[in-house]
Design a protein around this motif. Structure first.
Motif, PDB file in Angstrom:
ATOM      1  N   THR A   1      30.531  44.065  50.071  1.00  0.00           N
ATOM      2  CA  THR A   1      31.816  44.698  49.790  1.00  0.00           C
ATOM      3  C   THR A   1      32.705  43.737  49.017  1.00  0.00           C
ATOM      4  O   THR A   1      33.296  44.090  47.995  1.00  0.00           O
ATOM      5  CB  THR A   1      32.510  45.084  51.116  1.00  0.00           C
ATOM      6  OG1 THR A   1      31.739  46.098  51.737  1.00  0.00           O
ATOM      7  CG2 THR A   1      33.922  45.598  50.867  1.00  0.00           C
ATOM      8  N   GLU A   2      32.751  42.497  49.500  1.00  0.00           N
ATOM      9  CA  GLU A   2      33.587  41.505  48.848  1.00  0.00           C
ATOM     10  C   GLU A   2      33.183  41.301  47.397  1.00  0.00           C
ATOM     11  O   GLU A   2      34.033  41.246  46.497  1.00  0.00           O
ATOM     12  CB  GLU A   2      33.458  40.183  49.602  1.00  0.00           C
ATOM     13  CG  GLU A   2      34.792  39.592  49.977  1.00  0.00           C
ATOM     14  CD  GLU A   2      34.611  38.483  50.978  1.00  0.00           C
ATOM     15  OE1 GLU A   2      34.273  37.369  50.538  1.00  0.00           O
ATOM     16  OE2 GLU A   2      34.788  38.729  52.192  1.00  0.00           O
ATOM     17  N   SER A   3      31.870  41.232  47.153  1.00  0.00           N
ATOM     18  CA  SER A   3      31.438  40.956  45.781  1.00  0.00           C
ATOM     19  C   SER A   3      31.736  42.145  44.864  1.00  0.00           C
ATOM     20  O   SER A   3      32.084  41.968  43.701  1.00  0.00           O
ATOM     21  CB  SER A   3      29.962  40.571  45.746  1.00  0.00           C
ATOM     22  OG  SER A   3      29.151  41.709  45.829  1.00  0.00           O
ATOM     23  N   ILE A   4      31.629  43.349  45.411  1.00  0.00           N
ATOM     24  CA  ILE A   4      31.949  44.536  44.595  1.00  0.00           C
ATOM     25  C   ILE A   4      33.453  44.577  44.314  1.00  0.00           C
ATOM     26  O   ILE A   4      33.894  44.875  43.198  1.00  0.00           O
ATOM     27  CB  ILE A   4      31.487  45.826  45.310  1.00  0.00           C
ATOM     28  CG1 ILE A   4      29.964  45.886  45.399  1.00  0.00           C
ATOM     29  CG2 ILE A   4      32.035  47.072  44.591  1.00  0.00           C
ATOM     30  CD1 ILE A   4      29.251  46.057  44.079  1.00  0.00           C
ATOM     31  N   LEU A   5      34.263  44.238  45.328  1.00  0.00           N
ATOM     32  CA  LEU A   5      35.713  44.228  45.118  1.00  0.00           C
ATOM     33  C   LEU A   5      36.103  43.177  44.091  1.00  0.00           C
ATOM     34  O   LEU A   5      36.961  43.408  43.238  1.00  0.00           O
ATOM     35  CB  LEU A   5      36.447  43.983  46.440  1.00  0.00           C
ATOM     36  CG  LEU A   5      36.321  45.095  47.474  1.00  0.00           C
ATOM     37  CD1 LEU A   5      37.049  44.712  48.754  1.00  0.00           C
ATOM     38  CD2 LEU A   5      36.840  46.414  46.933  1.00  0.00           C
ATOM     39  N   ASP A   6      35.433  42.038  44.166  1.00  0.00           N
ATOM     40  CA  ASP A   6      35.704  41.003  43.165  1.00  0.00           C
ATOM     41  C   ASP A   6      35.359  41.491  41.768  1.00  0.00           C
ATOM     42  O   ASP A   6      36.084  41.222  40.806  1.00  0.00           O
ATOM     43  CB  ASP A   6      34.896  39.725  43.477  1.00  0.00           C
ATOM     44  CG  ASP A   6      35.470  38.986  44.680  1.00  0.00           C
ATOM     45  OD1 ASP A   6      36.610  39.327  45.079  1.00  0.00           O
ATOM     46  OD2 ASP A   6      34.794  38.097  45.224  1.00  0.00           O
TER      47      ASP A   6
END
Ligand SMILES: Nc1ncnc2c1ncn2[C@@H]1O[C@H](COP(=O)(O)OP(=O)(O)OP(=O)(O)O)[C@@H](O)[C@H]1O
Ligand SMILES: [Mg+2]
Lengths: 332, 263
Positions: free
Chosen positions: A176-181
């Protein structure tokens, strides 16, 4: 960039009708990431789907980049939809087509000439960090990689706006974090306007500059996060800083102090002890980066009540702090 | 009576079987191609013109799609419930008008195609119905035309199931092609009737059975191989394609004589 005005949308008719949207208006400025939160069934998906007219509102208007979509039909509507990319919770990739072909499909729909599709698709895959996976099939990718393909496909026709319906809800926290980034980076680099729906406040904290809270088809609160934090009693701010409710042993007066921007680093508790001779106890505290600024909320129990407590609160407010009563004072 | 000891018995047998096999392959081949050419669009039209489906507004006002759906649905259902023998007889005038005669291999293609179209169309319908609803929405969000939706999304996603449907359809056309031998349609069915039934030659029957079995096996093997090739779903769906069973339950809706005609 996105202007939605007075949307009404009901499903079914008669007494069993569901009002999915009830006089909804939002305004998303160009280049901003705007989050919509709310409980299941609040109407978030319906709102998002009216923005590219997958769902036609009963009344109200939707315009994107100055084009009024609600008045369009047929090929004009298809052309307008290409200005709006969309990513989905379950990715919606073509299972029997390779990653490259999935992106090329978007280009074909956008009438990009055949000869330019392969190059453009590779470019998009490079942009989302999947340059070497073009020949893979969706079943061979992880969830995060699938969503990257979804994003590459959504942006292939170079839309100005990206809509995202729970794009990270099927992913683990790290992914999730990498997609949000990635979305945040695309927002910066392509000056992309993003309207996203989520039920996770963490997503809002991480990438949104503004947010709206929906309940029963209505927008109950909306604005820039920094402003919302400064608004006493804001439900969204409360959800951004979830603190445990005070217990019976926590004294007669409980207050929340919210710091946003400039007031964040002030030694408030030490000051209370020094100037008011108060022995406050901290019931909970959160500090986060929200909407690009440092913000925090501290829940305090004060060993005084009535006039004495009111005087302390008034003093804190004079210093520009946001104080909400949870017990005693204005809360009583 | 057949004289098994006659010196040219085996060469006669070979000649008869070769001719019969050639005729069967010709009838089945042409009928299959026609069935796919007509049945595939028909199946897609059946799904697309349903209430709220993707072609509801593509044919003009909504009532057009509604009417097309009712008419096609009715025709397909009638086609599916008429026993083959009866259909074949009922089609005699039509076949004669179209081909000039109602006997012979070419004439037999007409009833074979007409019995197979509704069944294949139904299989296409089931296969396309299986496409994830989210993909329609995705195509719309990308601004795709109806044609792009059909061509790039629906056909691509349902191709493994459609190929298995083709396999079942061919098997059934082979079944029925044996039956047209009764009305002088030629092919291996005719061999079985003239040599096996009328002249009691068990050896003809044995060879006809072996050849038909081999053709059916080969068709199923090749088509399920191709189905696996085009399927990239992985997981349970991929396995289904690999083992030759379709998630569209084609075997249940299969066009078998036992379901339609009494032999
Ligand atoms: N196609 C539809 N037909 C009938 N009712 C619908 C339809 N789509 C949505 N609704 C109803 O409209 C309301 C809002 O639905 P919506 O999907 O927008 O909620 P949501 O906020 O996205 O919920 P979730 O967080 O669960 O996705 C719900 O009560 C839902 O049951
Ligand atoms: Mg939803």
């Amino acid at each position: 960039m996105i202007t939605v005005q007075h949307l009404q949308k009901s499903y079914g008719h008669g007494p069993s009708a569901v009002r999915a949207l009830d006089d909804v208006s939002i305004e998303v400025p160009e280049g901003e990431v705007f989050g919509v939160v709310g409980r299941s069934g609040a109407g978030k998906s319906t709102l998002l789907r009216t923005v590219n007219l997958l769902e036609r509102p009963d009344s109200g208007s939707v315009s994107v980049a100055g084009t009024e979509l609600t008045s369009l039909n047929g090929s004009a509507l298809r052309a307008a939809r290409r200005q709006v990319g969309m990513v989905f919770q379950h990715f919606n990739l073509l299972a029997n087509r390779s990653v490259q072909q999935n992106v090329e499909f978007a280009l074909e729909a956008a009438r990009v000439p055949r000869g330019q599709r392969a190059g453009r698709a590779s470019e998009m895959l490079d942009l989302v960090g999947l340059a070497d996976r073009g020949r893979a099939y969706p079943a061979q990718l992880s969830g995060g990689q699938k969503q990257r393909v979804g994003i590459a496909r959504a942006l292939a026709a170079r839309p100005k706006v990206l809509l995202s319906d729970e794009a990270t809800s099927a992913l683990d926290p790290e992914t999730t974090e990498s997609i949000l980034d990635l979305i945040a980076r695309l927002n910066r680099e392509l000056h992309l306007t993003v309207l996203l729906i989520t039920h996770e406040m963490d997503v809002v904290k991480r990438i949104c500059a503004s947010a709206a809270l929906m309940e029963h088809g209505r927008i109950v609160e909306q604005g820039r996060l920094v402003e919302l934090l400064r608004t006493p009693g804001s439900a969204l701010a409360g959800q951004l800083f979830p603190l445990a409710a005070p217990g019976p042993g926590d004294g007669p007066t409980v207050i929340d102090i919210t710091f946003a921007g400039g007031t964040a680093d002030r030694p408030v508790i030490a000051q209370l002890a020094r100037e008011h001779r108060l022995d406050v106890s901290i019931l909970g505290a959160v500090v986060e980066r929200i909407g690009g600024t440092q913000a925090g909320r501290t829940r305090l129990s004060l060993p005084v009540q009535g006039e004495a407590a009111a005087a302390v609160v008034a003093d804190l407010r004079r210093q520009g702090l946001i104080v909400d009563w949870l017990r005693g004072g204005e809360a009583a | 009576m057949i004289d098994y000891d006659s010196p040219d018995f085996w060469s006669n047998l070979a000649e008869v079987l070769l001719k019969g096999t050639g005729e069967t392959l010709y009838m089945v081949g042409v009928a299959t191609v026609l069935t796919i050419v007509i049945g595939l669009p028909l199946g897609i039209l059946l799904v697309g013109t349903e209430k709220g489906a993707f072609l509801e507004r593509a044919l003009g006002p909504v009532w057009v799609a509604r009417t097309v759906n009712r008419v096609l649905g009715f025709v397909v259902n009638v086609g599916r419930s008429v026993p083959f023998i009866i259909l074949m007889i009922a089609l005699i005038p039509f076949t004669r008008w179209l081909i000039g005669t109602f006997v012979g291999t070419t004439a037999s293609i007409v009833p074979l195609t007409i019995i197979a179209i509704p069944f294949f169309a139904r299989m296409v319908e089931i296969a396309v119905n299986d496409v994830a609803p989210g993909l329609y929405e995705t195509a719309d969000a990308l601004g795709a035309t109806r044609w792009q939706l059909v061509r790039r999304v629906l056909l691509s996603e349902s191709m493994p199931a459609i190929l298995l449907g083709v396999s079942t359809t061919i098997t059934s056309i082979i079944n029925f092609s044996a039956m047209v031998g009764v009305v002088g349609g030629g092919g291996l069915g005719n061999v079985a009737i003239t040599y096996g039934f009328q002249r009691y030659s068990w050896i003809h029957i044995v060879f006809v059975v072996i050849i038909l079995f081999a053709i059916v096996q080969l068709v199923q093997l090749v088509l399920s191989r191709i189905a696996v090739r085009v399927s990239h779903r992985g997981g349970a769906d991929g396995r289904r394609a690999r083992t030759g069973t379709s998630r569209t339950r084609t075997s249940r809706t299969a066009l078998t004589p036992s379901e339609g005609a009494a032999p």
